[in-house]
Design a protein around this motif. Structure first.
Motif, PDB file in Angstrom:
ATOM      1  N   THR A 245      23.330  44.703  29.803  1.00 61.23           N
ATOM      2  CA  THR A 245      22.345  43.634  30.320  1.00 61.23           C
ATOM      3  C   THR A 245      22.464  43.456  31.627  1.00 61.23           C
ATOM      4  OG1 THR A 245      23.572  41.722  29.683  1.00 61.23           O
ATOM      5  CG2 THR A 245      21.965  42.733  28.158  1.00 61.23           C
ATOM      6  N   ALA A 246      21.773  42.998  32.585  1.00 57.89           N
ATOM      7  CA  ALA A 246      21.998  42.524  33.894  1.00 57.89           C
ATOM      8  C   ALA A 246      23.089  41.449  34.039  1.00 57.89           C
ATOM      9  CB  ALA A 246      20.383  42.128  34.604  1.00 57.89           C
ATOM     10  N   ASP A 247      22.626  40.642  32.805  1.00 58.49           N
ATOM     11  CA  ASP A 247      23.525  39.303  32.832  1.00 58.49           C
ATOM     12  C   ASP A 247      25.077  39.677  32.735  1.00 58.49           C
ATOM     13  OD1 ASP A 247      21.239  37.541  33.161  1.00 58.49           O
ATOM     14  OD2 ASP A 247      21.252  36.921  31.098  1.00 58.49           O
ATOM     15  N   ALA A 248      25.183  40.470  31.998  1.00 52.67           N
ATOM     16  CA  ALA A 248      26.672  41.011  31.826  1.00 52.67           C
ATOM     17  C   ALA A 248      27.380  41.524  33.291  1.00 52.67           C
ATOM     18  CB  ALA A 248      26.765  42.045  30.712  1.00 52.67           C
ATOM     19  N   LYS A 249      26.372  42.225  33.703  1.00 52.48           N
ATOM     20  CA  LYS A 249      26.864  42.596  35.108  1.00 52.48           C
ATOM     21  C   LYS A 249      27.150  41.497  36.150  1.00 52.48           C
ATOM     22  CE  LYS A 249      24.844  47.235  34.332  1.00 52.48           C
ATOM     23  NZ  LYS A 249      24.608  47.193  33.082  1.00 52.48           N
ATOM     24  N   GLU A 250      25.919  40.862  36.010  1.00 49.91           N
ATOM     25  CA  GLU A 250      26.219  39.567  36.975  1.00 49.91           C
ATOM     26  C   GLU A 250      27.392  38.602  36.667  1.00 49.91           C
ATOM     27  OE1 GLU A 250      25.302  35.965  39.231  1.00 49.91           O
ATOM     28  OE2 GLU A 250      25.157  38.094  39.465  1.00 49.91           O
ATOM     29  N   GLY A 251      27.621  38.527  35.293  1.00 44.57           N
ATOM     30  CA  GLY A 251      29.025  37.638  34.954  1.00 44.57           C
ATOM     31  C   GLY A 251      30.134  38.342  35.684  1.00 44.57           C
ATOM     32  N   ALA A 252      30.412  39.699  35.670  1.00 44.05           N
ATOM     33  CA  ALA A 252      31.548  40.344  35.968  1.00 44.05           C
ATOM     34  C   ALA A 252      31.512  40.348  37.675  1.00 44.05           C
ATOM     35  CB  ALA A 252      31.504  41.846  35.751  1.00 44.05           C
ATOM     36  N   ARG A 253      30.192  40.215  38.094  1.00 42.30           N
ATOM     37  CA  ARG A 253      30.260  40.350  39.533  1.00 42.30           C
ATOM     38  C   ARG A 253      30.620  39.051  40.192  1.00 42.30           C
ATOM     39  NH1 ARG A 253      25.833  42.993  39.677  1.00 42.30           N
ATOM     40  NH2 ARG A 253      24.325  41.035  39.653  1.00 42.30           N
ATOM     41  N   ALA A 254      30.001  37.797  39.491  1.00 35.56           N
ATOM     42  CA  ALA A 254      30.395  36.266  39.599  1.00 35.56           C
ATOM     43  C   ALA A 254      31.757  36.018  39.502  1.00 35.56           C
ATOM     44  CB  ALA A 254      29.583  35.531  38.851  1.00 35.56           C
ATOM     45  N   PHE A 255      32.433  36.842  38.476  1.00 33.97           N
ATOM     46  CA  PHE A 255      33.879  36.441  38.401  1.00 33.97           C
ATOM     47  C   PHE A 255      34.627  37.150  39.513  1.00 33.97           C
ATOM     48  CE2 PHE A 255      38.115  38.126  37.280  1.00 33.97           C
ATOM     49  CZ  PHE A 255      38.942  36.708  36.550  1.00 33.97           C
ATOM     50  N   ALA A 256      34.325  38.345  40.216  1.00 36.31           N
ATOM     51  CA  ALA A 256      35.138  39.013  40.988  1.00 36.31           C
ATOM     52  C   ALA A 256      34.905  38.239  42.441  1.00 36.31           C
ATOM     53  CB  ALA A 256      34.451  40.565  41.519  1.00 36.31           C
ATOM     54  N   GLN A 257      33.631  37.569  42.563  1.00 37.95           N
ATOM     55  CA  GLN A 257      33.229  36.831  43.655  1.00 37.95           C
ATOM     56  C   GLN A 257      33.572  35.409  43.761  1.00 37.95           C
ATOM     57  OE1 GLN A 257      29.102  37.718  44.174  1.00 37.95           O
ATOM     58  NE2 GLN A 257      29.445  39.951  44.850  1.00 37.95           N
ATOM     59  N   LYS A 258      34.291  35.178  42.709  1.00 34.66           N
ATOM     60  CA  LYS A 258      34.838  33.548  42.500  1.00 34.66           C
ATOM     61  C   LYS A 258      33.671  32.638  42.742  1.00 34.66           C
ATOM     62  CE  LYS A 258      39.533  34.389  43.821  1.00 34.66           C
ATOM     63  NZ  LYS A 258      39.613  36.068  43.661  1.00 34.66           N
ATOM     64  N   ARG A 259      32.446  32.937  41.951  1.00 39.95           N
ATOM     65  CA  ARG A 259      31.222  32.159  42.128  1.00 39.95           C
ATOM     66  C   ARG A 259      30.840  31.740  40.705  1.00 39.95           C
ATOM     67  NH1 ARG A 259      27.060  34.766  41.285  1.00 39.95           N
ATOM     68  NH2 ARG A 259      26.841  37.169  41.889  1.00 39.95           N
ATOM     69  N   GLU A 260      29.898  30.759  40.181  1.00 41.48           N
ATOM     70  CA  GLU A 260      29.201  30.517  39.164  1.00 41.48           C
ATOM     71  C   GLU A 260      28.306  31.839  38.961  1.00 41.48           C
ATOM     72  OE1 GLU A 260      30.057  28.585  36.686  1.00 41.48           O
ATOM     73  OE2 GLU A 260      31.721  28.012  38.032  1.00 41.48           O
ATOM     74  N   PRO A 261      28.046  32.350  37.867  1.00 37.07           N
ATOM     75  CA  PRO A 261      26.799  33.438  37.612  1.00 37.07           C
ATOM     76  C   PRO A 261      25.535  32.432  37.424  1.00 37.07           C
ATOM     77  CG  PRO A 261      28.326  32.781  35.630  1.00 37.07           C
ATOM     78  CD  PRO A 261      29.030  32.138  36.659  1.00 37.07           C
ATOM     79  N   GLN A 262      24.666  33.505  37.974  1.00 39.96           N
ATOM     80  CA  GLN A 262      23.192  32.980  37.777  1.00 39.96           C
ATOM     81  C   GLN A 262      22.687  34.023  36.885  1.00 39.96           C
ATOM     82  OE1 GLN A 262      22.184  30.499  39.494  1.00 39.96           O
ATOM     83  NE2 GLN A 262      24.298  30.268  40.159  1.00 39.96           N
TER      84      GLN A 262
END
Length: 266
Positions: A245-262
């Motif tokens: 899912t796009a949400d799973a990719k967003e979760g990993a991306r937010a973790f790498a960027q040290k921000r809260e996921p959207q």
């Protein structure tokens, strides 16, 4: 937003709050309450903006179960809703979470009496927090009745059988501390703070990926009666698609960027 005179429906961010609202009767079940609950569960399932549900009671009580005065012949409050029961004979069971499992997590916030039908409805919730003076129990056998809201099936699956049978066969009351000790509830908090604690838990749920949350809940329940081998296979079938899912990719991306996921439920 729905609701009836005995069931209020409110939004707290992404949480739908359903409040049993018949405090003069310790929130004993009425037709208006059952119709309101039924419609509230459907609203939560239908609205993708809702990520969790909190179930609580007004006036310092959760639910005292069936209205015994009505059972004795005085008539259950809310007769004007009886046509809804005629249209759907299972409506009351769905309302009490016997014949319906919401796809969103349901968090119970218990104060005061949560007995008989209240304890039965509690067993349909996912996370349970209670004030320290809360009282639990299945009193039906003391009145010559049967706890037909699902307790003879669910309770032994949720707590050790010896505790389930003691609760079912003695009809005695249980304190919040004892209910926590045997696993009926998850947490005890100071009186008057159960709703706040439940809403805090709901916020933590709401911050997670909604597709992941709903898949995890579904997996827990659908695999409960399976063998381990069957359950692990079912878990893979439900869980692997979440990684795409796009949400799973967003979760990993937010973790790498040290921000809260959207999360976008996509």
């Amino acid at each position: 937003m729905g609701g009836t005179e005995h069931l209020t429906v409110e939004r707290a961010g992404a949480t739908l709050v359903l409040t049993l609202n018949r405090p003069e009767a310790k929130n004993a079940l009425s037709l208006a309450m059952l119709v309101g609950l039924h419609d509230g569960w459907l609203e939560a399932d239908r609205d993708d903006a809702v990520r969790s549900v909190v179930l609580t009671g007004a006036g310092g009580a959760f639910c005292a179960g069936m209205d015994l005065k009505a059972l004795a012949g005085d008539g259950m409050a809310g007769e004007e809703y009886r046509d809804r029961l005629r249209d759907d004979p299972d409506l009351h069971w769905k309302a009490m979470l016997r014949h319906h499992r919401p796809r969103k997590p349901v968090i119970a916030a218990v104060e005061g009496h949560c007995v008989a039908g209240g304890t039965e409805m509690l067993q349909g919730t996912d996370i349970r927090v209670a004030g320290e003076s809360a009282v639990f129990g299945l009193f039906e056998v003391r009145r010559g009745l049967f706890p037909i809201g699902g307790s003879t099936v669910r309770l032994p699956r949720q707590i050790p059988r010896t505790h389930a049978l003691e609760m079912l066969l003695t009809g005695r009351p249980y304190t919040a501390a004892e209910a926590e000790r045997i696993g009926l509830i998850g947490r005890v908090v100071p009186d008057g703070t159960a709703l706040d604690a439940a809403l805090e838990t709901a916020e933590r749920v709401n911050a997670c990926g909604p597709l992941a949350v709903e898949a995890v809940k579904a997996s827990v329940y659908e695999t409960a009666a399976m063998t381990e081998e069957e359950g692990l296979a079912a878990e893979l079938a439900r869980g692997w698609p979440i990684f795409e899912t796009a949400d799973a990719k967003e979760g990993a991306r937010a973790f790498a960027q040290k921000r809260e996921p959207q999360f976008r439920r996509a």
